[in-house]
Enzyme design. Sequence first.
Site, PDB file in Angstrom:
ATOM      1  N   ASP A 114       0.735  -1.164  -0.106  1.00 51.64           N
ATOM      2  CA  ASP A 114      -0.110   0.029  -0.070  1.00 51.64           C
ATOM      3  C   ASP A 114       0.949   1.287  -0.092  1.00 51.64           C
ATOM      4  OD1 ASP A 114      -2.366   1.793   0.235  1.00 51.64           O
ATOM      5  OD2 ASP A 114      -2.326   1.547   2.350  1.00 51.64           O
ATOM      6  N   HIS A 157      -2.215  -0.027  12.212  1.00 49.74           N
ATOM      7  CA  HIS A 157      -2.145  -1.388  11.592  1.00 49.74           C
ATOM      8  C   HIS A 157      -0.631  -1.617  11.352  1.00 49.74           C
ATOM      9  CE1 HIS A 157      -3.026   1.274   8.246  1.00 49.74           C
ATOM     10  NE2 HIS A 157      -2.064   0.812   7.777  1.00 49.74           N
ATOM     11  N   GLN A 225      -3.337  -5.502   5.684  1.00 52.40           N
ATOM     12  CA  GLN A 225      -3.112  -4.415   6.628  1.00 52.40           C
ATOM     13  C   GLN A 225      -3.888  -4.755   8.016  1.00 52.40           C
ATOM     14  OE1 GLN A 225      -3.744  -1.107   4.072  1.00 52.40           O
ATOM     15  NE2 GLN A 225      -1.822  -0.343   4.580  1.00 52.40           N
ATOM     16  N   ARG A 255       4.647  11.968  11.808  1.00 50.59           N
ATOM     17  CA  ARG A 255       3.296  11.980  10.860  1.00 50.59           C
ATOM     18  C   ARG A 255       2.527  10.715  11.553  1.00 50.59           C
ATOM     19  NH1 ARG A 255       0.764   9.713   6.506  1.00 50.59           N
ATOM     20  NH2 ARG A 255      -0.593  10.981   5.524  1.00 50.59           N
ATOM     21  N   ASP A 257       0.077   8.566  11.029  1.00 49.79           N
ATOM     22  CA  ASP A 257      -1.055   7.929   9.896  1.00 49.79           C
ATOM     23  C   ASP A 257      -2.027   7.628  10.543  1.00 49.79           C
ATOM     24  OD1 ASP A 257      -1.262   7.353   7.016  1.00 49.79           O
ATOM     25  OD2 ASP A 257      -1.666   5.444   7.936  1.00 49.79           O
ATOM     26  N   GLU A 299      -2.601  13.059  10.944  1.00 47.39           N
ATOM     27  CA  GLU A 299      -3.162  12.951   9.592  1.00 47.39           C
ATOM     28  C   GLU A 299      -4.722  12.788   9.960  1.00 47.39           C
ATOM     29  OE1 GLU A 299      -4.187  10.657   5.818  1.00 47.39           O
ATOM     30  OE2 GLU A 299      -3.436   9.550   7.581  1.00 47.39           O
ATOM     31  N   HIS A 366       1.036  12.982  -2.294  1.00 45.02           N
ATOM     32  CA  HIS A 366       1.148  11.748  -2.583  1.00 45.02           C
ATOM     33  C   HIS A 366      -0.130  10.827  -2.877  1.00 45.02           C
ATOM     34  CE1 HIS A 366       0.282  10.911   1.425  1.00 45.02           C
ATOM     35  NE2 HIS A 366      -0.077   9.577   1.049  1.00 45.02           N
ATOM     36  N   ASP A 367      -1.275  11.602  -2.330  1.00 48.18           N
ATOM     37  CA  ASP A 367      -2.469  10.796  -2.394  1.00 48.18           C
ATOM     38  C   ASP A 367      -3.283  11.468  -3.263  1.00 48.18           C
ATOM     39  OD1 ASP A 367      -3.958   8.751  -1.155  1.00 48.18           O
ATOM     40  OD2 ASP A 367      -3.914   9.516   0.801  1.00 48.18           O
ATOM     41  N   ARG A 491      -3.121   6.275  -8.177  1.00 45.44           N
ATOM     42  CA  ARG A 491      -2.319   7.184  -7.285  1.00 45.44           C
ATOM     43  C   ARG A 491      -0.925   7.268  -8.110  1.00 45.44           C
ATOM     44  NH1 ARG A 491      -3.958   5.621  -1.351  1.00 45.44           N
ATOM     45  NH2 ARG A 491      -3.256   3.525  -2.407  1.00 45.44           N
TER      46      ARG A 491
END
Length: 609
Positions: A114, A157, A225, A255, A257, A299, A366-367, A491
Site C-alpha cells: 500500500d 495497523h 493491513q 506524522r 498516519d 493526519e 502523494h495521495d 495514485r
Amino acid sequence: MTKEFDHRFDARKQELEALYLSLYPGKTAALEELLQTLQKRYRSRGTALKERDRAREQQPDWYKGNDLLGMCLYVDQFAGTLRGVRQKLDYLRETGVNYLHLMPFLDTVDGRSDGGYAVASFRKVKPALGTMADLEALTDACHQEGISVCMDFVMNHTSEDHIWAKKARAGDPEYRDYYSFYPDRTIPDEYEKHVPQVFPVTAPGNFTWLEDAQSYVLTSFYPYQWDLNYANPAVMNAMTDNMLFLTNKGIDVIRIDAVPYIWKKLGTDCRNLPEVHSIVRLLRLVCEIVCPSVLLLGEVVMAPEKLAPYFGEVTRPECHMLYNATTMCTTWHTVATRDARLLRHQADIVASLPKDYIFLNYLRCHDDIGWGLDYPFLRGFGMEEVPHKAYLNAFFTGEFPGSFARGERYNDDPRLGDARLCGTAASLVGVESAEDARDEQALALAIDRDLMLHAWLLGQSGVPILYAGDEIGQLNDYAYHNDPQKREDSRYLHRGAFPWETAERRHDPQTREGRLFRGIRQLAAIRRAHPVFSAAAEVSTFWAGDDALLAVRRRFNGEELTMVYNFSESWKCAQLHTEGLHKNLVRGDELVLDGTWNLPPCGFVWLLK
C-alpha cells in the site's frame, strides 16, 4: 537517570499515569513497563539530539513562524536510496526547503505494501532504500543543513508480514491479542452496521477471512493491513517504543498516519473516539519527556473546524500540527469552477481558529484528491453533491469540453456516482495538455495558473509543503499502467520518478522548469523575509468585486499585506479597499494605489503597505 529526565518526567508524571490507567484500568505493571521504556530511550538518545531538544525547549514555537518550506518525496523516486537523498541535499537547499518529509521507507513486502503503509518492521529500512545507519546519516546531514525531517508513523495497523502478525496467525495467544480476531461473522457483522468502509471498491468490508487461521481479522484498509488492538496495553507500549526508536534516529516530526482510526468500540463508527485523544495526548507527553524537539503531526482528513479536538486544549495539547486537506480540495474546486466563493468561506473559517493551530498546507501530495467539500454551502449556489463531483472529475480528467486538465479517477464507485482524483499539479493546471498540443499561449497560461496556485499556498498561515517535482512542473507518469503491482492504483500517476534530466532546465527562464522553479523560489524567499506571513498574523478575506477573485488581507506588527488571486482566464479589475503607497513584493517596486488593481488571466498580486 539524569536530572534533566527527572525534571521533565516529574512535571508530567501525574497526568501521564492518570491517562494511561484511564485507558488500561488496573494495569500498573504495564504502566511501569512503559516508564522503563521512556528511561531506556532517553539514555540511548544521542548527544546531538539532546542538544537539539534543549534548544527547541527554549524556543517551543520554532515551527510557527514564516521561515519553513517543506518538501514531500519518495526516497526511491527522488534519489533511489537514503544515501542518494543525502547526495541531493544541495538541490533541497537551492529550492529553499528546510523541512523534508520522507514518504514511507520502512520495510514492506512488494505487492502488499500500500505504498509503504503496510509496515513489516518498524526497526528496519526497506533494503532497497538502505539501512537504519543510512537513515541516521541522512538526518544528521539534514540537521547540519538546518533541515528538519518528517516520517510517516503507521499506528493503526501493521502488515500481515510483521512478526507480530505472523505469530498471531500461527495461533500464539499473546500476539493474537495484538489484533482483533473473530471465529465467525457474529461480531464482525455488528461492527459493519456502524463502521464506514475506507475503500468500498478496491477493498470492501472491514474484515478479512484467514483460511489458515480459521478466523476473521479486522482490516480497515486492505486485507494485508491488520488493525492493531490498542485496547491491549502491550500494543500501546510496543508502538510507543517503536516511535521513540525512530525519533532517536533523528526524526524531528512524527506524522501519525490515520490517527482517527486507532481505537475501536463496538456500536460506534470507530472514528475519533475519546480514547484516540487520550492516546495522542499520551504520545505528546512521552515526546516532551524523552525528545521534546520532536513534533506530532496528525493526519486527520476532516474540515479544519472539525479538526480542533486533535490540537487538544491549551493546557493539554495533543498534535502540534495538522493537515489542511479541505483547503487543498477546495482550491482545486475553484480551479475548475472559476468561483472563489467557497474558498473564501473556507479561508474565513481557518482564519477564525486560534493562532496556535498550525496547519500543513499543500497543493498536491502523494495521495488522491477527495472531494470533501462543503456541499451545504455549495447548494446555496445550485451545486449539488453528486453532479458536482461528477463535473469535477470530468473536468480534471479532460473529459469535460474545453478542459485543460489531465488526470485520472481513483476508487471510482459508479453506484454512488463518486470518485477521487489523481494527477500532478502541472498536469491538472494544463501544462501537459498545452505541451502535447505545442500551444505556447496555452502553456504560458498554464504556468501562470501554476504559479498563482503556489502563491496562494505560500500566502497561507502555517507550513507550506511542496510535493517533489511540482517546483519544476513534473507531469503525470503513465508508466504505472504497465506495472502489474501498480496498475490497479491510479495514485501512481503522480508518484513517478523525479525527472532529474528535465530539472537541469530549472536555470533557464525560457523553460517551463525555469519559470516555475524561479517563481516558487522567489515566493518562498519573500515569505521568509516578511513577518506578516507568520502564523500569528491576523487574516481576513474581502470581496474584490468578482467571484473569480480570492482576496486576502494579512496584518502583523504594523505590516499590512493585500493578496489577490485570479482563478479565471480573463482580465479582472480587483477592488482592493486600500489606497496609498504600497510595495509590489513580487516586482519589487513601490507605487501609489487608487484602490484597484488589474489582474491578468490566472494572475496574482502581493501588495505590502
